[in-house]
Scaffold this active site. Structure first.
Site: not given
Ligand code: 5GP
Length: 179
Positions: A41-42, A97-98, A101, A129, A151-152, A158, A164
């Site tokens: 949902k992000g 994408e939101d 990470d 990041k 962590f944001v 969320d 959210r």
């Molecule tokens: P990745 O696979 O790139 O490590 O993580 C991607 C997903 O992890 C994002 O779409 C999100 O759902 C969650 N995520 C990663 N970092 C954060 C953060 O700082 N805050 C939040 N709320 N979700 C995060």
């Protein structure tokens, strides 16, 4: 557990940055039809706000995925709960994408989308990041803001489904009673 928020990016800064990105996109995709794909949902706030600044034709589609891991880090083991409703074969895809990470989710989703044989796949992320990225990841084509390793929450993001609807982005820290 006490939750503390520290404001990082205001609603106004997000809006200004999305306007800049939309100018770039309007040049890059002029005259094309683009399938904007959002992972629930992000990414919904970014999709809703940037799409209204775009001057080329767009279609919307959504995916819902579960990523196994703890609440604050993805594992890369992903289950697709809802795939696209529309065919993207031969179309231009812009994945909205939101946050990226480690980049594990992105690698999986982009691979999944490429199997549908689109004309092109590009990635826009509001937040990135870079210091957290795993090797062999995918570099996003359009980035709103590069942020440090925190962590944001807010603007679609969320923590346990909370925050959210905050209009800006904030870093969330958690204090256990003994810390
Ligand atoms: P990745 O696979 O790139 O490590 O993580 C991607 C997903 O992890 C994002 O779409 C999100 O759902 C969650 N995520 C990663 N970092 C954060 C953060 O700082 N805050 C939040 N709320 N979700 C995060």
């Amino acid at each position: 557990m006490k939750q503390t928020l520290e404001n990082l990016i205001s609603a106004r800064e997000i809006d200004q940055r999305l306007t800049e990105l939309a100018l770039e996109l309007n040049k890059d995709y002029e005259g094309k039809t683009v399938s904007l794909i959002c992972i629930l949902k992000g990414g919904i706030m970014t999709l809703a706000d940037i799409s209204r600044k775009l001057t080329f034709d767009v279609e919307f589609d959504f995916m819902d995925i579960s990523s196994y891991g703890d609440r604050m880090e993805s594992s890369g083991i992903i289950k697709i709960n809802k795939d696209l409703d529309t065919s993207v074969t031969g179309k231009h895809i812009l994945l909205v994408e939101d946050i990226i990470d480690t980049g594990r989710t992105l690698v999986y989703v982009v691979e999944h989308l490429r199997m549908k044989r689109p004309e092109s796949v590009k990635v826009l992320t509001l937040l990135s990041k870079p210091s957290r990225r795993i090797k062999g990841g995918i570099t996003p084509d359009y980035v709103g803001f590069e942020i440090p390793d925190a962590f944001v929450v807010g603007y679609g993001l969320d923590y346990a489904q909370r925050y959210r609807n905050m209009p800006g982005i904030a870093a969330l820290s958690m204090e256990t009673p003994e810390s």
